[in-house]
Enzyme design. Structure first.
Site, PDB file in Angstrom:
ATOM      1  N   LYS A 139      63.788  39.155  72.828  1.00  0.00           N
ATOM      2  CA  LYS A 139      63.679  38.739  74.306  1.00  0.00           C
ATOM      3  C   LYS A 139      64.261  37.263  74.331  1.00  0.00           C
ATOM      4  O   LYS A 139      63.505  36.242  74.568  1.00  0.00           O
ATOM      5  CB  LYS A 139      62.449  38.923  75.210  1.00  0.00           C
ATOM      6  CG  LYS A 139      62.823  39.310  76.603  1.00  0.00           C
ATOM      7  CD  LYS A 139      63.643  38.375  77.566  1.00  0.00           C
ATOM      8  CE  LYS A 139      62.799  37.123  77.911  1.00  0.00           C
ATOM      9  NZ  LYS A 139      63.584  36.176  78.498  1.00  0.00           N
ATOM     10  N   GLU A 151      54.460  28.530  69.617  1.00  0.00           N
ATOM     11  CA  GLU A 151      55.214  27.306  69.600  1.00  0.00           C
ATOM     12  C   GLU A 151      55.546  26.647  70.948  1.00  0.00           C
ATOM     13  O   GLU A 151      56.679  27.149  71.695  1.00  0.00           O
ATOM     14  CB  GLU A 151      56.384  27.392  68.664  1.00  0.00           C
ATOM     15  CG  GLU A 151      56.211  28.065  67.302  1.00  0.00           C
ATOM     16  CD  GLU A 151      55.508  26.994  66.226  1.00  0.00           C
ATOM     17  OE1 GLU A 151      55.381  25.658  66.692  1.00  0.00           O
ATOM     18  OE2 GLU A 151      54.947  27.611  65.360  1.00  0.00           O
ATOM     19  N   CYS A 170      61.497  20.332  71.782  1.00  0.00           N
ATOM     20  CA  CYS A 170      60.123  20.296  71.994  1.00  0.00           C
ATOM     21  C   CYS A 170      59.772  18.998  71.299  1.00  0.00           C
ATOM     22  O   CYS A 170      58.488  18.673  71.242  1.00  0.00           O
ATOM     23  CB  CYS A 170      59.398  21.286  71.427  1.00  0.00           C
ATOM     24  SG  CYS A 170      59.996  22.043  69.821  1.00  0.00           S
ATOM     25  N   GLU A 198      56.763  16.478  79.885  1.00  0.00           N
ATOM     26  CA  GLU A 198      58.006  16.489  79.042  1.00  0.00           C
ATOM     27  C   GLU A 198      59.340  16.379  80.112  1.00  0.00           C
ATOM     28  O   GLU A 198      59.462  16.971  80.855  1.00  0.00           O
ATOM     29  CB  GLU A 198      58.208  18.009  78.547  1.00  0.00           C
ATOM     30  CG  GLU A 198      57.595  18.186  77.302  1.00  0.00           C
ATOM     31  CD  GLU A 198      57.908  19.631  76.689  1.00  0.00           C
ATOM     32  OE1 GLU A 198      57.463  20.790  77.411  1.00  0.00           O
ATOM     33  OE2 GLU A 198      58.501  19.814  75.680  1.00  0.00           O
TER      34      GLU A 198
END
Ligand code: NAP
Length: 484
Positions: free
Chosen positions: A175, A251, A285, A386
């Site tokens: 997906k 993750e 990331c 972030e």
């Protein structure tokens, strides 16, 4: 006009969504619609799980050598088509074509790696408690797996999960992110061409993840879910998968510190800082989110860093020479603007950038200039959230103890970097940083053979190396008794 894949891949057949619904995929450089693609709902997901269930037993029973051949063949087809695949990736995601080629090559390397690792999924015999007994541990495919992936690396994030799953003998339902589904469909195309049996890989595209994810997470036939994305969604998936006791590989988000001690090789360090900060326009990331520079060299570091950023051409990722493409969408630009405005309001100094670039070529895209802030402190949003954009906040520090404490002061624990020539400090700091991945004098930490992953709220599990294969395998202990 290029031809783009647009249908779901279920049981080896390219098909429309049961509802007939579609959604658009757009180019973040131009705002243009590339294509409309099938918009899956729960009904399509059930068809995909049924297909995977039909294929699972025979795929797990296929000799590892044969699975390896198919995975390697898929990697070859990927390499033969790399230019076209890279252009599609750039068109849907924005990064410069050279970076798209790098991403896809790295993903294909994972296919080669796991094609080999699958052949070495060794078991173990353990000394037993009596002469009539033997203790044997074997590894077996865990069953049907699911990959839910983000938009920032639309090809790599799928290939490294898929390579491991297929090599382990697991079928997989992919997906992809709604913003970047085309690379996923292309992967479906080249695995089909490589001879992957029907039902072993399904690709389900959907504009509303929350419409398909509960069905995936609650179905007891699915044993493994490998997710890369935000910590927030990772937690949702953990909750949704609890009742069926899913095995999860997560993750998740990061907030990487990048520490520069005053004995570092400055030229090397600045080059690494530019690469770590600017790859994919800061939308990774493992991007350097907090750059800590020892006070005595902060001015020189900042000046050299800005000079390098000034030389990077901004533009459409398809255009030759572009080094800085657009961000993925308008909310991404808005978030960067919010973080920069917040830092400036709280007293940071703007050394470079700080705006959307001007000019007609940028008018319909989601561009933002590389930006450097100095005098940043922990009260600012950039220090804890972030930014996921090309913003480099520079903090200054005095002592090793102080910077380690600041670097570890985060709920995230994915990647950290530090630069020094002192060997004793290299050992001390490597061990003191509470991160799953540490680069000592190294910003280029990606490697197929290494265990990549985070600690704390950056996730669970490891991708890459032999560890990556284990995410898709169960260990079975067989106790043999009554032996003569
Ligand atoms: P995201 O919003 O968490 O989305 C990731 C995937 O999850 C997409 O396929 C998304 O589908 C899907 N999703 C969203 N809401 C969901 C829900 N309620 N249930 C099930 N699935 C759902 O993350 P993103 O914005 O795409 O990616 C950026 C994040 O990923 C950052 O936090 C970054 O640090 C992290 N990341 C981590 C790693 C790593 O290796 N640790 C690597 C890359 C990125 P839609 O696209 O349809 O929303």
């Amino acid at each position: 006009m290029a031809s783009y894949p647009s249908k779901l891949l279920i049981d080896g057949v390219w098909q429309d969504a049961v509802s007939g619904e579609t959604f658009p995929v757009t180019n973040p450089s131009t705002g243009a619609e590339l294509v409309r693609i099938a918009d899956a709902s729960a009904e399509d997901v059930v068809l995909a799980i049924d297909a995977a269930e039909r294929a699972q037993k025979s795929w797990a029973a296929t000799p590892a050598l044969e699975r390896s051949r198919i995975i390697r063949r898929a990697a070859e087809i990927g390499r033969e088509n790399i230019q076209r695949l890279a252009e599609i990736l750039t068109e849907e995601q924005g990064k410069p074509v050279a970076q798209s080629i790098g991403e896809i090559n790295y993903g294909l390397d994972f296919l080669d790696w796991f094609a080999e690792e699958g052949r070495r999924a060794y078991g173990t015999t353990v000394p037993s408690t009596g002469p009539d007994k033997r203790i044997v541990a074997i590894k077996q495919a865990a069953g049907i797996s699911v990959a839910i992936t983000p938009w920032n690396f639309p090809s790599l994030q799928i290939l490294r999960k898929l390579g491991a799953a297929l090599a382990a003998g697991c079928t997989m339902i992919v997906k992809p992110a709604a913003l970047t589904p085309l690379s996923a469909l292309e992967i479906g195309r080249f695995f089909t061409e490589a001879g992957l049996p029907d039902g072993v890989l399904q690709v389900i595209t959907s504009s509303r993840a929350s419409r398909v994810s509960p069905t995936l997470m609650q179905d007891t036939r699915i044993r493994v879910v490998s997710f890369t994305g935000s910590t927030e969604v990772g937690k949702i998936l953990m909750r949704e998968g609890a009742d069926s006791m899913k095995r999860l590989s997560l993750e998740l988000g990061g907030h990487a510190p990048f520490i520069v001690f005053d004995d570092a090789d400055l030229e090397h360090t600045v080059n690494q800082a530019v690469a770590v900060k600017m790859r994919n326009m800061g939308q990774t990331c493992v991007s350097a989110n907090r750059i800590y520079v020892q006070r005595g060299i902060a001015a020189e570091f900042s000046q050299r860093f800005v000079e390098k950023l000034r030389a990077m051409p901004i533009g459409d990722g398809i255009a030759p020479g572009t080094e800085v493409g657009p961000l993925v969408d308008a909310p991404a630009v808005a978030k960067v603007e919010e973080h920069v405005a917040d830092a400036l309001a709280k007293g940071a100094e703007l050394l470079f950038g700080g705006h959307r670039p001007e000019g007609e070529e940028f008018a319909n895209g989601h561009f933002y200039e590389p930006t450097v802030l100095r005098g940043v402190d922990s009260s600012m949003l950039v220090a804890s959230e972030e930014t996921f954009g090309p913003v480099a906040p520079i903090f200054e520090f005095d002592t090793e103890e102080e910077v380690i404490e600041q670097a570890n002061n985060s709920p995230f624990g994915l990647a950290a970097y530090f630069f020094t020539r002192d060997v004793n400090r290299i050992v001390r700091v490597s061990e003191a940083l509470e991160y799953g991945t540490v680069g000592a004098n190294d910003g280029m930490i990606s490697a197929v053979q290494a265990p990549f992953g985070g600690v704390k709220e950056s996730g669970i599990g490891r991708e890459g190396g032999h560890w990556g294969l284990d995410e898709y395998m169960d260990i079975k202990y067989i106790s043999l008794a009554g032996l003569a």
